[in-house]
Motif scaffolding. Structure first.
Motif, PDB file in Angstrom:
ATOM      1  N   MET A  94       0.827  -1.203   0.000  1.00 32.70           N
ATOM      2  CA  MET A  94       0.000   0.000   0.000  1.00 32.70           C
ATOM      3  C   MET A  94       0.864   1.257   0.000  1.00 32.70           C
ATOM      4  SD  MET A  94      -3.174  -0.692   2.562  1.00 32.70           S
ATOM      5  CE  MET A  94      -4.414  -1.940   2.223  1.00 32.70           C
ATOM      6  N   ILE A  95       1.940   1.243   0.749  1.00 33.20           N
ATOM      7  CA  ILE A  95       2.849   2.384   0.765  1.00 33.20           C
ATOM      8  C   ILE A  95       3.469   2.592  -0.612  1.00 33.20           C
ATOM      9  CG2 ILE A  95       5.078   3.197   1.640  1.00 33.20           C
ATOM     10  CD1 ILE A  95       4.320   2.096   4.356  1.00 33.20           C
ATOM     11  N   ASN A  96       3.771   1.497  -1.289  1.00 33.89           N
ATOM     12  CA  ASN A  96       4.321   1.601  -2.635  1.00 33.89           C
ATOM     13  C   ASN A  96       3.339   2.282  -3.584  1.00 33.89           C
ATOM     14  OD1 ASN A  96       6.615   0.270  -1.756  1.00 33.89           O
ATOM     15  ND2 ASN A  96       5.958  -1.732  -2.531  1.00 33.89           N
ATOM     16  N   VAL A  97       2.051   2.099  -3.318  1.00 39.28           N
ATOM     17  CA  VAL A  97       1.018   2.690  -4.178  1.00 39.28           C
ATOM     18  C   VAL A  97       0.752   4.146  -3.805  1.00 39.28           C
ATOM     19  CG1 VAL A  97      -1.420   2.596  -4.826  1.00 39.28           C
ATOM     20  CG2 VAL A  97      -0.094   0.475  -4.674  1.00 39.28           C
ATOM     21  N   LEU A  98       0.595   4.424  -2.510  1.00 42.21           N
ATOM     22  CA  LEU A  98       0.114   5.737  -2.069  1.00 42.21           C
ATOM     23  C   LEU A  98       1.157   6.591  -1.358  1.00 42.21           C
ATOM     24  CD1 LEU A  98      -3.393   4.750  -0.604  1.00 42.21           C
ATOM     25  CD2 LEU A  98      -2.876   5.624  -2.882  1.00 42.21           C
ATOM     26  N   GLY A  99       2.246   5.987  -0.913  1.00 45.64           N
ATOM     27  CA  GLY A  99       3.199   6.711  -0.082  1.00 45.64           C
ATOM     28  C   GLY A  99       2.868   6.553   1.387  1.00 45.64           C
ATOM     29  N   ASP A 100       3.885   6.696   2.244  1.00 46.01           N
ATOM     30  CA  ASP A 100       3.680   6.403   3.664  1.00 46.01           C
ATOM     31  C   ASP A 100       2.786   7.417   4.374  1.00 46.01           C
ATOM     32  OD1 ASP A 100       5.425   8.510   3.696  1.00 46.01           O
ATOM     33  OD2 ASP A 100       7.063   7.432   4.691  1.00 46.01           O
ATOM     34  N   ARG A 101       2.569   8.603   3.793  1.00 49.73           N
ATOM     35  CA  ARG A 101       1.692   9.597   4.432  1.00 49.73           C
ATOM     36  C   ARG A 101       0.220   9.224   4.318  1.00 49.73           C
ATOM     37  NH1 ARG A 101       2.255  15.452   2.517  1.00 49.73           N
ATOM     38  NH2 ARG A 101       0.797  15.665   4.272  1.00 49.73           N
ATOM     39  N   HIS A 102      -0.123   8.347   3.402  1.00 47.76           N
ATOM     40  CA  HIS A 102      -1.530   8.080   3.101  1.00 47.76           C
ATOM     41  C   HIS A 102      -1.949   6.645   3.395  1.00 47.76           C
ATOM     42  CE1 HIS A 102      -0.587  11.544   0.205  1.00 47.76           C
ATOM     43  NE2 HIS A 102      -1.232  12.040   1.248  1.00 47.76           N
ATOM     44  N   VAL A 103      -1.154   5.955   4.213  1.00 46.07           N
ATOM     45  CA  VAL A 103      -1.481   4.596   4.671  1.00 46.07           C
ATOM     46  C   VAL A 103      -1.188   4.532   6.158  1.00 46.07           C
ATOM     47  CG1 VAL A 103      -1.034   2.134   4.420  1.00 46.07           C
ATOM     48  CG2 VAL A 103      -0.859   3.629   2.424  1.00 46.07           C
ATOM     49  N   ALA A 104      -2.059   3.880   6.918  1.00 50.88           N
ATOM     50  CA  ALA A 104      -1.842   3.758   8.362  1.00 50.88           C
ATOM     51  C   ALA A 104      -2.259   2.377   8.839  1.00 50.88           C
ATOM     52  CB  ALA A 104      -2.629   4.819   9.115  1.00 50.88           C
ATOM     53  N   ASP A 105      -1.546   1.882   9.847  1.00 52.16           N
ATOM     54  CA  ASP A 105      -1.965   0.672  10.564  1.00 52.16           C
ATOM     55  C   ASP A 105      -1.753   0.824  12.063  1.00 52.16           C
ATOM     56  OD1 ASP A 105       0.785   0.502  10.753  1.00 52.16           O
ATOM     57  OD2 ASP A 105       0.902  -1.614  10.181  1.00 52.16           O
ATOM     58  N   ASP A 106      -1.486   2.059  12.508  1.00 50.85           N
ATOM     59  CA  ASP A 106      -1.293   2.359  13.924  1.00 50.85           C
ATOM     60  C   ASP A 106      -2.581   2.036  14.688  1.00 50.85           C
ATOM     61  OD1 ASP A 106      -1.308   3.808  16.439  1.00 50.85           O
ATOM     62  OD2 ASP A 106       0.411   4.944  15.687  1.00 50.85           O
ATOM     63  N   PRO A 107      -2.519   1.244  15.767  1.00 52.04           N
ATOM     64  CA  PRO A 107      -3.735   0.889  16.524  1.00 52.04           C
ATOM     65  C   PRO A 107      -4.531   2.098  17.006  1.00 52.04           C
ATOM     66  CG  PRO A 107      -1.913  -0.508  17.184  1.00 52.04           C
ATOM     67  CD  PRO A 107      -1.328   0.542  16.277  1.00 52.04           C
TER      68      PRO A 107
END
Length: 522
Positions: free
Chosen positions: A15-28
């Motif tokens: 997902m990060i490869n698609v959107l970049g790390d600013r636009h993906v989250a998995d933080d609880p």
């Protein structure tokens, strides 16, 4: 499945490869914010997703959906995020596609339509349209809600007497199917960029998109639509006075006139509604229940309870009809419709509410049906609200459906709070159909929410027994309720299977493919 296992890490990195790390989250902590909303079912069955992804374009959505198919993880989509019971996680590796970065809005003033993306709110559409002498069909669920989502799911409009059911106002559509393919319908299907037309060429796909209530994201993600706009006879900016919650809004009286009048019982109220429908007058026409008046008018809980317990509204607005005449063509139209309305009130035995009551309500609250700020106020009294009836049928059918809702809800009151048999009836398309709804306030505790959920279960069971199809039963899976309603699941299930062969788009909500396949193999 604990977050952080090999598959979780792989999905997150892709997902990060698609959107970049600013636009993906998995933080609880972030996931917890996506775990529930105010509905009783959501409170009781809260479950956070494992991922949240924020695409910025149709192409981003397409890549996410293709990734979901390749790595076999489920996803659902959020517009404004006000309906978690229908999009919250029910399986491992669940990803919520949050569309908050997709808020494009363009208005075609000449051809009277707007092109919008999922996070464009009703408030934004209304403001831009009114500056151009146009207006969108004003919805019920709040100015902050997604206008796109409201047009393809639910679709209740406070102005529906004139502007009709929301789905009827959908024009061209851009739609990412569960496989990742992009479907463009209407005038977009001919390799054009113009959204002006919704039908064809060939079979009109809007029925598949919309149906009675919408596919709940189980047939893909709609990324852009055009919606029809209507002439707006009012000012470019709504006139307001004061500071919320003590804010007034009064439209020019030569183009807008409100009338509120009452009848002895619901039957004569419905009869009067039918006469207004036959005359085809008015821009807004509703039968409002007594509960709505303090819910939306009160500036505080003290003010609400003081007027409610002394039965101020029950004594003055029981079995009322609210009509706002709009001078679409001219001031003469208002004068003509006013004469017609006064004759109807006289001939049907209606009684105008006292001026003191009118002044207490109309300047502060009535034009919220234009400003669209009513919805969230329903939660202030108990912290939550629910409903055991939202039907869409003939105007007369409300006389059948509402007493059934009262019978079911009364079994659980208390802990359901006093709602004076809330009986909202809103006409659509000059009365060719009508919405009937019974709402009630309740507190947001597990014990109370459990009672509310059981009341909804009872309501669905009663719907099935009566063969009365309405929104409460429509929330149930098609393979459960379809056998009662013309076996519609028999053609809907193959469509879901064909469009979503890997069952990744909001699985189990529209149809439970796994359960269906196990059943058919026996």
């Amino acid at each position: 499945m604990p977050p952080g296992d090999e598959k979780h890490s792989l999905i997150y990195q892709e997902m990060i490869n698609v959107l970049g790390d600013r636009h993906v989250a998995d933080d609880p902590a972030v996931m917890e914010a996506y775990s529930r909303d105010f509905y009783a079912l959501s409170v009781l069955r809260r479950r956070p997703p494992e991922f949240v992804a924020l695409p910025g374009s149709t192409e981003d959505v397409q890549q996410l959906v293709r990734l979901a198919n390749r790595l076999k993880f489920p996803f659902s989509v959020a517009g404004s995020g006000l309906l978690f019971p229908l999009m919250g996680p029910v399986a491992d590796y669940w990803c919520i596609i949050d569309t908050k970065r997709m808020n494009m809005l363009e208005v075609d003033e000449k051809n009277m339509y707007a092109v919008i993306e999922p996070y464009t709110t009703h408030a934004q559409v209304s403001a831009e349209a009114m500056r151009r002498g146009l207006v969108v069909g004003i919805p019920e669920c709040g100015a902050q809600a997604s206008s796109l989502a409201n047009h393809i799911c639910w679709g209740w409009h406070g102005t529906a007497h004139r502007t009709g059911f929301a789905a009827h106002n959908v024009l061209g559509v851009e739609w990412v199917l569960p496989t990742g393919d992009i479907l463009r319908t209407g005038s977009l299907a001919t390799e054009g960029e113009d959204y002006f037309w919704g039908e064809g060429p060939g079979p009109d796909a809007r029925g598949l998109l919309r149906g009675f209530m919408g596919h709940l994201g189980s047939l893909g993600v709609v990324t852009r639509i055009a919606i029809k706009l209507y002439p707006w006879p009012g000012p470019a900016e709504l006139p307001t006075e004061g500071v919320a919650p003590d804010k007034k809004s009064e439209l020019p009286s030569e183009r807008f006139k409100w009338y509120i009048f009452t009848y002895p019982d619901l039957k004569t109220t419905i009869d009067a509604l039918q006469e207004i429908n036959k005359a085809e007058i008015g821009g807004i026409v509703h039968h409002w229940p007594t509960a709505y008046f303090p819910w939306w008018w009160a500036k505080s809980r003290d003010e609400y309870w003081s007027t409610w317990l002394e039965e101020y509204w029950q004594k003055n607005v029981k079995n009322c009809i609210g009509v706002c005449l709009w001078g679409f063509a001219s001031e003469k139209q208002v004068a003509y419709e006013e004469k017609v309305l006064m004759e109807i009130i006289r001939d049907t035995g209606g009684k105008l509410i006292p001026d003191e009551v009118y002044q207490r309500w109309v300047p502060y609250t009535a034009n919220n049906w234009v400003r669209d700020t009513n919805g969230p106020r329903m939660m202030r009294i108990g912290g939550c609200f629910g409903t055991n009836l939202i039907s869409h049928d003939s105007v007369d059918d409300s006389l059948r459906s509402l007493p059934i809702a009262f019978e079911v809800t009364d079994k659980y009151a208390p802990p359901i709070l006093d709602y004076d048999h809330s009986d909202w009836v809103a006409t659509y398309d000059f009365g060719h159909s009508a919405l009937a709804e019974s709402d009630f306030p309740h507190e947001k505790t597990d014990e109370v929410c459990q009672a509310v959920l059981q009341s909804a279960v009872d309501a669905i069971a009663r719907d099935l027994k009566e063969r009365a199809f309405q929104y409460t039963s429509a929330l149930a899976r098609a393979d459960r309720v379809g056998p009662v309603y013309a076996d519609y699941h028999l053609f809907l299930t193959p469509i879901k299977k064909a469009l979503d062969p890997n069952n990744v788009a909001n699985p189990t909500r529209l149809v439970d493919l796994e359960a269906w396949e196990k059943k058919t193999k026996k």
